[in-house]
Design a protein around this motif. Structure first.
Motif, PDB file in Angstrom:
ATOM      1  N   ASN A 134       4.709  27.656  11.563  1.00 49.91           N
ATOM      2  CA  ASN A 134       6.036  28.265  11.519  1.00 49.91           C
ATOM      3  C   ASN A 134       5.963  29.632  10.864  1.00 49.91           C
ATOM      4  OD1 ASN A 134       6.488  27.982   8.515  1.00 49.91           O
ATOM      5  ND2 ASN A 134       6.359  25.809   9.057  1.00 49.91           N
ATOM      6  N   LEU A 135       7.046  30.371  10.993  1.00 50.03           N
ATOM      7  CA  LEU A 135       7.248  31.634  10.287  1.00 50.03           C
ATOM      8  C   LEU A 135       8.399  31.432   9.310  1.00 50.03           C
ATOM      9  CD1 LEU A 135       7.208  34.118  13.335  1.00 50.03           C
ATOM     10  CD2 LEU A 135       5.275  33.480  11.892  1.00 50.03           C
ATOM     11  N   THR A 136       8.293  32.038   8.136  1.00 45.94           N
ATOM     12  CA  THR A 136       9.364  31.934   7.150  1.00 45.94           C
ATOM     13  C   THR A 136       9.779  33.320   6.680  1.00 45.94           C
ATOM     14  OG1 THR A 136       7.768  31.721   5.330  1.00 45.94           O
ATOM     15  CG2 THR A 136       8.592  29.680   6.334  1.00 45.94           C
ATOM     16  N   ALA A 137      11.051  33.458   6.332  1.00 44.32           N
ATOM     17  CA  ALA A 137      11.586  34.706   5.786  1.00 44.32           C
ATOM     18  C   ALA A 137      12.320  34.379   4.496  1.00 44.32           C
ATOM     19  CB  ALA A 137      12.527  35.372   6.782  1.00 44.32           C
ATOM     20  N   THR A 138      11.873  34.955   3.392  1.00 41.82           N
ATOM     21  CA  THR A 138      12.483  34.693   2.090  1.00 41.82           C
ATOM     22  C   THR A 138      12.703  36.005   1.351  1.00 41.82           C
ATOM     23  OG1 THR A 138      10.296  34.380   1.090  1.00 41.82           O
ATOM     24  CG2 THR A 138      11.447  32.407   1.865  1.00 41.82           C
ATOM     25  N   LYS A 196      12.986  45.087  -3.748  1.00 40.09           N
ATOM     26  CA  LYS A 196      13.583  43.867  -3.222  1.00 40.09           C
ATOM     27  C   LYS A 196      13.631  43.937  -1.709  1.00 40.09           C
ATOM     28  CE  LYS A 196      17.758  40.998  -3.718  1.00 40.09           C
ATOM     29  NZ  LYS A 196      19.110  40.930  -4.330  1.00 40.09           N
ATOM     30  N   GLY A 197      13.365  42.805  -1.062  1.00 38.54           N
ATOM     31  CA  GLY A 197      13.395  42.798   0.388  1.00 38.54           C
ATOM     32  C   GLY A 197      13.121  41.422   0.951  1.00 38.54           C
ATOM     33  N   VAL A 198      12.681  41.397   2.217  1.00 38.76           N
ATOM     34  CA  VAL A 198      12.398  40.150   2.928  1.00 38.76           C
ATOM     35  C   VAL A 198      10.896  40.043   3.150  1.00 38.76           C
ATOM     36  CG1 VAL A 198      12.819  38.797   5.013  1.00 38.76           C
ATOM     37  CG2 VAL A 198      14.618  40.279   4.105  1.00 38.76           C
ATOM     38  N   LYS A 247       6.281  35.381   6.319  1.00 39.59           N
ATOM     39  CA  LYS A 247       4.953  34.779   6.214  1.00 39.59           C
ATOM     40  C   LYS A 247       4.641  33.929   7.440  1.00 39.59           C
ATOM     41  CE  LYS A 247       4.433  34.611   1.169  1.00 39.59           C
ATOM     42  NZ  LYS A 247       4.127  33.742   0.003  1.00 39.59           N
ATOM     43  N   VAL A 248       3.343  33.884   7.762  1.00 41.85           N
ATOM     44  CA  VAL A 248       2.818  33.013   8.808  1.00 41.85           C
ATOM     45  C   VAL A 248       2.197  31.799   8.128  1.00 41.85           C
ATOM     46  CG1 VAL A 248       1.259  32.817  10.778  1.00 41.85           C
ATOM     47  CG2 VAL A 248       2.270  35.036  10.204  1.00 41.85           C
ATOM     48  N   ASN A 249       2.540  30.616   8.612  1.00 44.85           N
ATOM     49  CA  ASN A 249       2.011  29.388   8.029  1.00 44.85           C
ATOM     50  C   ASN A 249       1.275  28.578   9.092  1.00 44.85           C
ATOM     51  OD1 ASN A 249       3.378  29.523   5.270  1.00 44.85           O
ATOM     52  ND2 ASN A 249       5.127  29.690   6.656  1.00 44.85           N
ATOM     53  N   SER A 296       1.642  31.728  19.242  1.00 44.05           N
ATOM     54  CA  SER A 296       2.721  32.656  18.912  1.00 44.05           C
ATOM     55  C   SER A 296       3.952  31.899  18.443  1.00 44.05           C
ATOM     56  CB  SER A 296       3.064  33.531  20.122  1.00 44.05           C
ATOM     57  OG  SER A 296       3.454  32.731  21.222  1.00 44.05           O
ATOM     58  N   GLU A 297       4.764  32.590  17.665  1.00 40.54           N
ATOM     59  CA  GLU A 297       6.030  32.036  17.181  1.00 40.54           C
ATOM     60  C   GLU A 297       7.034  33.174  17.034  1.00 40.54           C
ATOM     61  OE1 GLU A 297       7.462  29.078  16.294  1.00 40.54           O
ATOM     62  OE2 GLU A 297       5.749  27.997  17.151  1.00 40.54           O
ATOM     63  N   ARG A 298       8.316  32.823  17.168  1.00 45.00           N
ATOM     64  CA  ARG A 298       9.388  33.796  16.967  1.00 45.00           C
ATOM     65  C   ARG A 298      10.324  33.311  15.864  1.00 45.00           C
ATOM     66  NH1 ARG A 298      11.417  38.051  19.404  1.00 45.00           N
ATOM     67  NH2 ARG A 298      10.152  37.797  21.292  1.00 45.00           N
ATOM     68  N   LEU A 299      10.813  34.260  15.069  1.00 43.68           N
ATOM     69  CA  LEU A 299      11.736  33.967  13.973  1.00 43.68           C
ATOM     70  C   LEU A 299      12.944  34.887  14.069  1.00 43.68           C
ATOM     71  CD1 LEU A 299      12.314  32.690  11.070  1.00 43.68           C
ATOM     72  CD2 LEU A 299      11.135  34.721  10.174  1.00 43.68           C
ATOM     73  N   PHE A 300      14.140  34.348  13.818  1.00 43.39           N
ATOM     74  CA  PHE A 300      15.368  35.131  13.709  1.00 43.39           C
ATOM     75  C   PHE A 300      15.944  34.959  12.309  1.00 43.39           C
ATOM     76  CE2 PHE A 300      15.270  34.416  18.299  1.00 43.39           C
ATOM     77  CZ  PHE A 300      15.770  35.598  18.835  1.00 43.39           C
ATOM     78  N   PHE A 301      16.602  36.002  11.807  1.00 43.56           N
ATOM     79  CA  PHE A 301      17.435  35.822  10.619  1.00 43.56           C
ATOM     80  C   PHE A 301      18.512  36.898  10.585  1.00 43.56           C
ATOM     81  CE2 PHE A 301      13.961  38.509   8.887  1.00 43.56           C
ATOM     82  CZ  PHE A 301      14.686  39.536   8.294  1.00 43.56           C
ATOM     83  N   ASN A 302      19.604  36.595   9.874  1.00 43.90           N
ATOM     84  CA  ASN A 302      20.701  37.537   9.662  1.00 43.90           C
ATOM     85  C   ASN A 302      20.633  38.093   8.247  1.00 43.90           C
ATOM     86  OD1 ASN A 302      21.857  37.042  12.229  1.00 43.90           O
ATOM     87  ND2 ASN A 302      22.909  35.227  11.431  1.00 43.90           N
ATOM     88  N   TYR A 303      21.016  39.339   8.096  1.00 43.35           N
ATOM     89  CA  TYR A 303      21.062  39.950   6.767  1.00 43.35           C
ATOM     90  C   TYR A 303      22.012  39.179   5.855  1.00 43.35           C
ATOM     91  CZ  TYR A 303      21.573  43.551   3.160  1.00 43.35           C
ATOM     92  OH  TYR A 303      21.585  44.230   1.965  1.00 43.35           O
ATOM     93  N   SER A 304      23.151  38.769   6.412  1.00 43.62           N
ATOM     94  CA  SER A 304      24.162  38.090   5.596  1.00 43.62           C
ATOM     95  C   SER A 304      23.687  36.730   5.099  1.00 43.62           C
ATOM     96  CB  SER A 304      25.458  37.924   6.403  1.00 43.62           C
ATOM     97  OG  SER A 304      25.212  37.188   7.592  1.00 43.62           O
ATOM     98  N   ASP A 305      22.717  36.123   5.794  1.00 40.20           N
ATOM     99  CA  ASP A 305      22.189  34.831   5.340  1.00 40.20           C
ATOM    100  C   ASP A 305      21.291  34.990   4.118  1.00 40.20           C
ATOM    101  OD1 ASP A 305      23.488  33.563   7.419  1.00 40.20           O
ATOM    102  OD2 ASP A 305      21.754  33.683   8.764  1.00 40.20           O
ATOM    103  N   LEU A 306      20.532  36.084   4.086  1.00 40.49           N
ATOM    104  CA  LEU A 306      19.589  36.298   2.985  1.00 40.49           C
ATOM    105  C   LEU A 306      20.207  37.085   1.835  1.00 40.49           C
ATOM    106  CD1 LEU A 306      16.337  37.122   5.003  1.00 40.49           C
ATOM    107  CD2 LEU A 306      16.968  34.971   3.915  1.00 40.49           C
ATOM    108  N   PHE A 307      21.170  37.952   2.149  1.00 36.43           N
ATOM    109  CA  PHE A 307      21.800  38.782   1.112  1.00 36.43           C
ATOM    110  C   PHE A 307      23.317  38.655   1.209  1.00 36.43           C
ATOM    111  CE2 PHE A 307      17.816  40.814   2.442  1.00 36.43           C
ATOM    112  CZ  PHE A 307      17.129  40.861   1.236  1.00 36.43           C
TER     113      PHE A 307
END
Length: 408
Positions: free
Chosen positions: A132-136, A144-146, A149-151, A322-333
């Motif tokens: 998986n891919l993770t965004a933290t 500060k940022g996002v 990571k590749v796991n 391969s893997e794809r990841l999505f995230f929203n700015y509002s979810d993390l910040f």
């Protein structure tokens, strides 16, 4: 990564030319020596595999010279031959195929001048998938940022060497958008009409305000990674990957709304990893005439007729996932202000459409509209509020086409 290889190929030839000289030296490009550059990775994906051939180029040239008219094919130890054909800037296999475990593959090239080149035999590496891919949210070097990571994990402990590429795609929203747009309309001259008693009117340019006919508020941009990204697990007790592939500052506009990253993982053998690691190290060595000059180094491609001929490149057979990841700015910040926009100068500019001394500014207004430097924000009568194109029309620097993989 391909542009990076072109730069490195030029670097290697220059480094070889000046040998191990560490004194100040005025380089004169009188002994330029051409060399073939080969970029070839075939994978376990069923597709039209590709090989790229070019020549290193001289300092005064603008870019690489593609090697045209070559006969390119790959053989395996089962007697199969996969023929490639020239397409645009590369060579693609005529029929789709994929690398199979246990088979030995070899690249063969015959140039249009009759020179023959061949690679060492290569075997498909271990097939290990990205888990998986993770965004933290993270703090890296005080920023500060996002952190993305590749796991992954290879329970057989045989993968060890990894190379990565990614394509990031992100949504853009024009901050000062209007559903209306301005354009210049040429109105022809009107002759006088004595019967109606109307005077002649000269030709003029009118400003037309109309509803937009295409999407200009929401756009999508994509960007490929342009560096060599490597990882190895030799120092770990198990072949487990938890690799930081991309860090994005929370002040970077690309994560303002919704962001996606598509990561490809190539499992390499030690020879391929060493080759790419050397390329990566050379790119940060400080320049051609630095004390770290390495001289020329070889990949696994050789000339058949002249084994001492310099050839740049590596042919590898890699298992890929391969893997794809999505995230929203509002979810993390959540609740935090958006990063600064792509265009820092989004000041609203006021114009009055008339000719003469200020506040008249009709000429400047028309110039801005015609050059597409300014776009409409609002208007009333002869007064216009305008902004830079990037602030009100994201298609001025991006695309309004929604990617086929996009999910909101």
């Amino acid at each position: 990564m391909k542009n990076f290889t072109y730069k490195i190929s030029l670097f290697l030839i220059l480094a070889f030319t000046v040998s191990s000289c560490t004194e100040q030296y005025v380089f004169q490009n009188t002994d330029f020596e051409s060399a073939l550059v080969v970029e070839g990775t075939i994978t376990n994906e069923l597709k039209n595999q590709t090989i790229k051939l070019s020549k290193v180029y001289e300092l005064e040239e603008s870019g690489p010279k593609l090697e045209k008219g070559a006969n390119v094919f790959i053989t395996d130890d089962q007697g199969n031959q996969y023929q490639f054909e020239e397409k645009d800037t590369l060579y693609a296999s005529i029929t789709p195929f994929k690398a199979e475990p246990g088979r030995k593959y070899q690249l063969k090239i015959r140039t249009n001048t009759g020179k023959n080149y061949t690679s060492d035999e290569q075997v498909l590496t271990t097939e290990t998938k990205i888990d998986n891919l993770t965004a933290t949210v993270a703090n890296v070097n005080g920023q500060k940022g996002v952190q993305i990571k590749v796991n992954g994990y290879d329970p057989n402990n045989t993968s060890k060497y990894y190379r990565y590429e990614y394509v990031e795609t992100y949504k853009i929203e024009a901050p000062l958008w209007s559903p209306f747009e301005t354009s210049i309309v040429n109105v022809p001259a009107v002759p006088a009409n004595p019967e109606l008693g109307t005077p002649a009117e000269p030709a003029r340019e009118d400003i037309l305000v109309s509803l937009r006919t295409k999407e200009t508020k929401t756009c999508f941009s994509s960007k490929k990674s342009n560096e060599i990204i490597l990882n190895n697990t030799n120092s770990l007790s198990e072949d487990r990957v938890n690799f930081p592939i991309r860090f994005i500052s929370n002040q970077n506009y690309i994560i303002s709304y919704r962001y996606s990253i598509f990561v490809k993982q190539y499992i390499q053998n030690l020879a391929a990893y060493t080759y790419y690691k050397t390329l990566k190290d050379l790119s940060s060595s400080g320049g051609v005439l630095s004390p770290k000059q390495p001289g020329f180094f070889y990949g696994n491609i050789q000339s058949v007729e002249n084994p001492s001929e310099k050839v740049i490149g590596f042919f590898e057979v890699s298992a890929v996932s391969s893997e794809r990841l999505f995230f929203n700015y509002s979810d993390l910040f959540p609740g935090e202000p958006l990063p600064p926009y792509y265009e820092s100068d989004c000041e609203v500019r006021q114009f009055v459409d008339c000719i003469g001394d200020p506040p008249c500014s009709g000429a400047q207004l028309r110039s801005g509209i015609l050059s597409r430097y300014l776009v409409h924000l609002s208007s009333s009568g002869t007064s216009y509020s305008m902004v830079k194109a990037a602030c009100g029309d994201c298609t001025s620097f991006s695309s309004n086409i929604v990617p086929p993989f996009w999910v909101d």
